[in-house]
Enzyme design. Structure first.
Site, mmCIF file in Angstrom:
data_model
loop_
_atom_site.group_PDB
_atom_site.id
_atom_site.type_symbol
_atom_site.label_atom_id
_atom_site.label_comp_id
_atom_site.label_asym_id
_atom_site.label_seq_id
_atom_site.Cartn_x
_atom_site.Cartn_y
_atom_site.Cartn_z
ATOM 1 N N SER A 22 0.764 -1.064 -0.087
ATOM 2 C CA SER A 22 -0.689 -0.227 0.061
ATOM 3 C C SER A 22 0.684 1.126 -0.147
ATOM 4 O O SER A 22 1.848 1.572 0.931
ATOM 5 C CB SER A 22 -0.659 -0.069 1.184
ATOM 6 O OG SER A 22 -1.885 1.475 1.393
ATOM 7 N N HIS A 47 -1.657 -1.312 -4.323
ATOM 8 C CA HIS A 47 -2.801 -1.091 -3.135
ATOM 9 C C HIS A 47 -2.666 1.172 -2.929
ATOM 10 O O HIS A 47 -1.795 0.979 -2.803
ATOM 11 C CB HIS A 47 -3.270 -1.546 -1.847
ATOM 12 C CG HIS A 47 -3.994 -1.381 -1.149
ATOM 13 N ND1 HIS A 47 -5.495 -2.367 -1.549
ATOM 14 C CD2 HIS A 47 -4.718 -0.816 -0.113
ATOM 15 C CE1 HIS A 47 -6.066 -2.020 0.011
ATOM 16 N NE2 HIS A 47 -5.476 -1.054 -0.155
ATOM 17 N N ASP A 49 -5.238 3.768 -0.902
ATOM 18 C CA ASP A 49 -5.755 4.281 -0.088
ATOM 19 C C ASP A 49 -6.353 5.237 -0.076
ATOM 20 O O ASP A 49 -5.711 5.981 -0.083
ATOM 21 C CB ASP A 49 -5.122 3.811 1.320
ATOM 22 C CG ASP A 49 -5.168 1.596 2.017
ATOM 23 O OD1 ASP A 49 -6.269 1.320 1.970
ATOM 24 O OD2 ASP A 49 -3.687 1.748 1.985
ATOM 25 N N MET A 51 -9.433 8.145 0.857
ATOM 26 C CA MET A 51 -9.533 8.155 2.304
ATOM 27 C C MET A 51 -10.254 10.156 2.477
ATOM 28 O O MET A 51 -9.666 10.744 2.371
ATOM 29 C CB MET A 51 -9.136 8.238 3.651
ATOM 30 C CG MET A 51 -8.265 6.878 4.074
ATOM 31 S SD MET A 51 -7.129 7.100 5.375
ATOM 32 C CE MET A 51 -6.213 5.484 4.918
ATOM 33 N N HIS A 83 -8.138 1.448 -3.187
ATOM 34 C CA HIS A 83 -9.677 1.088 -1.708
ATOM 35 C C HIS A 83 -10.335 2.403 -1.500
ATOM 36 O O HIS A 83 -9.626 3.280 -0.929
ATOM 37 C CB HIS A 83 -8.438 0.573 -0.330
ATOM 38 C CG HIS A 83 -9.871 0.040 0.020
ATOM 39 N ND1 HIS A 83 -8.665 0.182 1.672
ATOM 40 C CD2 HIS A 83 -10.706 -0.194 0.834
ATOM 41 C CE1 HIS A 83 -9.547 -0.130 2.446
ATOM 42 N NE2 HIS A 83 -10.814 -0.418 1.827
ATOM 43 N N MET A 85 -12.079 4.586 0.842
ATOM 44 C CA MET A 85 -12.347 4.829 2.249
ATOM 45 C C MET A 85 -13.337 6.110 2.184
ATOM 46 O O MET A 85 -12.931 6.826 2.933
ATOM 47 C CB MET A 85 -11.397 4.152 3.119
ATOM 48 C CG MET A 85 -11.096 2.941 3.093
ATOM 49 S SD MET A 85 -9.306 3.356 4.679
ATOM 50 C CE MET A 85 -8.848 3.439 3.160
ATOM 51 N N MET A 154 -11.387 -6.292 5.409
ATOM 52 C CA MET A 154 -10.355 -5.315 6.640
ATOM 53 C C MET A 154 -9.946 -5.639 7.596
ATOM 54 O O MET A 154 -10.876 -6.294 8.752
ATOM 55 C CB MET A 154 -11.538 -4.356 7.402
ATOM 56 C CG MET A 154 -11.418 -3.144 6.357
ATOM 57 S SD MET A 154 -9.981 -2.330 6.040
ATOM 58 C CE MET A 154 -9.073 -1.645 6.352
ATOM 59 N N ASP A 189 -6.746 -7.223 4.884
ATOM 60 C CA ASP A 189 -5.740 -4.977 4.980
ATOM 61 C C ASP A 189 -5.666 -4.638 6.601
ATOM 62 O O ASP A 189 -6.676 -4.160 6.465
ATOM 63 C CB ASP A 189 -7.302 -4.416 3.656
ATOM 64 C CG ASP A 189 -6.410 -3.264 3.754
ATOM 65 O OD1 ASP A 189 -4.763 -2.430 3.949
ATOM 66 O OD2 ASP A 189 -6.665 -2.385 2.548
HETATM 67 C C1 DX5 Z 1 -6.344 1.124 6.019
HETATM 68 C C2 DX5 Z 1 -5.856 1.097 5.089
HETATM 69 C C3 DX5 Z 1 -4.337 -0.214 4.941
HETATM 70 C C4 DX5 Z 1 -3.135 0.818 5.376
HETATM 71 C C5 DX5 Z 1 -2.517 -0.690 5.626
HETATM 72 O O1 DX5 Z 1 -7.212 1.804 6.486
HETATM 73 O O2 DX5 Z 1 -7.209 0.311 4.135
HETATM 74 O O3 DX5 Z 1 -4.595 -0.321 3.272
HETATM 75 O O4 DX5 Z 1 -2.539 1.122 4.190
HETATM 76 O O5 DX5 Z 1 -1.210 0.309 6.658
HETATM 77 P P1 DX5 Z 1 -0.935 -1.055 7.463
HETATM 78 O O6 DX5 Z 1 -0.596 -1.949 6.481
HETATM 79 O O7 DX5 Z 1 0.248 -0.066 7.867
HETATM 80 O O8 DX5 Z 1 -1.537 -1.913 8.506
HETATM 81 ZN ZN ZN Z 2 -6.930 0.386 2.110
#
Ligand code: DX5
Ligand code: ZN
Length: 234
Positions: A22, A47, A49, A51, A83, A85, A154, A189
Site C-alpha cells: 500500500s 494498493h 488507499d 480516504m 480501496h 474509504m 479489513m 488489509d
Molecule cells: C487502512 C488501509 C490499509 C493500510 C494498511 O485503512 O486500508 O491499506 O495502508 O496499513 P498497514 O499495513 O500499515 O496496517
Molecule cells: Zn486499504
C-alpha cells in the site's frame, strides 16, 4: 501512454497469492522511486488507499495520484488496486476508472447503494471489490455473491496504517472463504507482516495488503520479498 489493464489481466494476476504493497505508507516525495523498488522486487498489485475525511477521519489521495503512477505500474506488468474509504463512492467510480484503477473496492458501510455501485465499477471496466469493516458480518458478502470480483476483509479498523492485526479476523476470513464462490479472492488489509501473512493465507486469503511493513520499512524491496516468501506468494 499505455492502454489501461483489462479486467482479465487483473483477474489473471489475482489467481496467484499476491502481496499488495500500500502506497499509504510510502514517502510521497519520492513515490515513483518507491513504486519502482517494489515492482523490481516482484510486486504486481499496488494498493492505493483513498480516504475522504468523512467515512474515515484522515484524508489521503485521489485520482491524480492513481493517474500519476498508472503508467509505471502497468509498464512493469502490474495493476492498481484502489480501496475507496469514502462516502458516496458511486459518485467517484468513473473518475478513478479513468485515472487507471484496475480494481475498485467500496465499503459495504459507506453507501446504501452497494449493488448499484458494484455494477457501475464493472461497467467502467474494472474489477469490483467489496470491503467489509471488522464489525460487518460475513453474510453481507453472501447477499452479493456474483456481483463481487474480490472481497476485501479489513483486518484493522479502516483509516490508518500501522495498527495491530485483529486476531478475530482469521476466523472471519475462513467464513468468508466458505461463503464466496471459489473464484472470488479474499484480500486482507491491515496489520499484515511476515508473521500475520502466512496465517491469513492458511485461513483462505490470497491478496495480502501490506503498508507499513513494506513501504514504511527501511528497505521496501527486501521487506516485500520477506513477506512474499513467508506467505508463499508469487
Ligand atoms: C487502512 C488501509 C490499509 C493500510 C494498511 O485503512 O486500508 O491499506 O495502508 O496499513 P498497514 O499495513 O500499515 O496496517
Ligand atoms: Zn486499504
Amino acid at each position: 501512454m499505455t492502454a489501461s489493464s483489462t479486467p482479465s489481466r487483473a483477474a489473471e494476476l489475482l489467481r496467484d497469492t499476491r502481496v499488495a504493497p500500500s502506497i499509504l505508507a510510502a514517502d510521497h516525495s519520492r513515490l515513483s522511486g518507491q513504486v519502482e523498488e517494489i515492482m523490481a522486487a516482484g510486486a504486481r498489485v499496488v494498493h492505493v488507499d483513498v480516504m475522504d475525511g468523512h467515512f474515515v477521519p484522515p484524508i489521503s489521495v485521489g485520482p491524480p495520484i492513481v493517474d500519476g503512477i498508472r503508467e509505471q505500474v502497468s509498464d512493469a506488468g502490474g495493476i492498481l488496486d484502489v480501496h475507496l474509504m469514502i462516502e458516496h463512492p458511486e459518485r467517484q467510480v468513473e473518475e478513478f476508472a479513468k485515472a487507471g484503477a484496475d480494481i475498485i473496492s467500496i465499503h459495504q458501510e459507506a453507501t446504501p447503494h452497494v449493488h448499484f455501485t458494484l455494477e457501475r465499477i464493472r461497467e467502467a471496466g474494472c474489477l469490483a471489490g467489496l470491503a467489509l469493516n471488522p464489525s460487518t458480518p460475513v453474510a453481507a458478502a453472501g447477499e452479493l455473491g456474483e456481483m463481487v470480483d474480490l472481497l476485501l476483509c479489513m483486518t484493522v479498523n479502516p483509516g490508518w496504517g500501522g495498527q495491530s492485526f485483529i486476531e478475530a479476523s482469521l476466523s472471519k476470513v475462513e467464513r468468508l472463504r466458505a461463503e464466496l464462490p471459489a473464484g472470488v479472492p479474499v484480500e486482507v488489509d491491515g496489520g499484515i507482516a511476515e508473521e500475520t501473512a502466512p496465517r491469513c493465507v492458511e485461513a483462505g486469503a490470497t491478496v495480502l495488503v501490506a503498508g507499513s511493513a513494506v513501504m514504511g520499512s527501511d528497505d521496501p524491496a527486501e521487506s516485500y520479498r520477506s513477506i512474499a516468501a513467508a506467505a508463499g506468494a508469487t
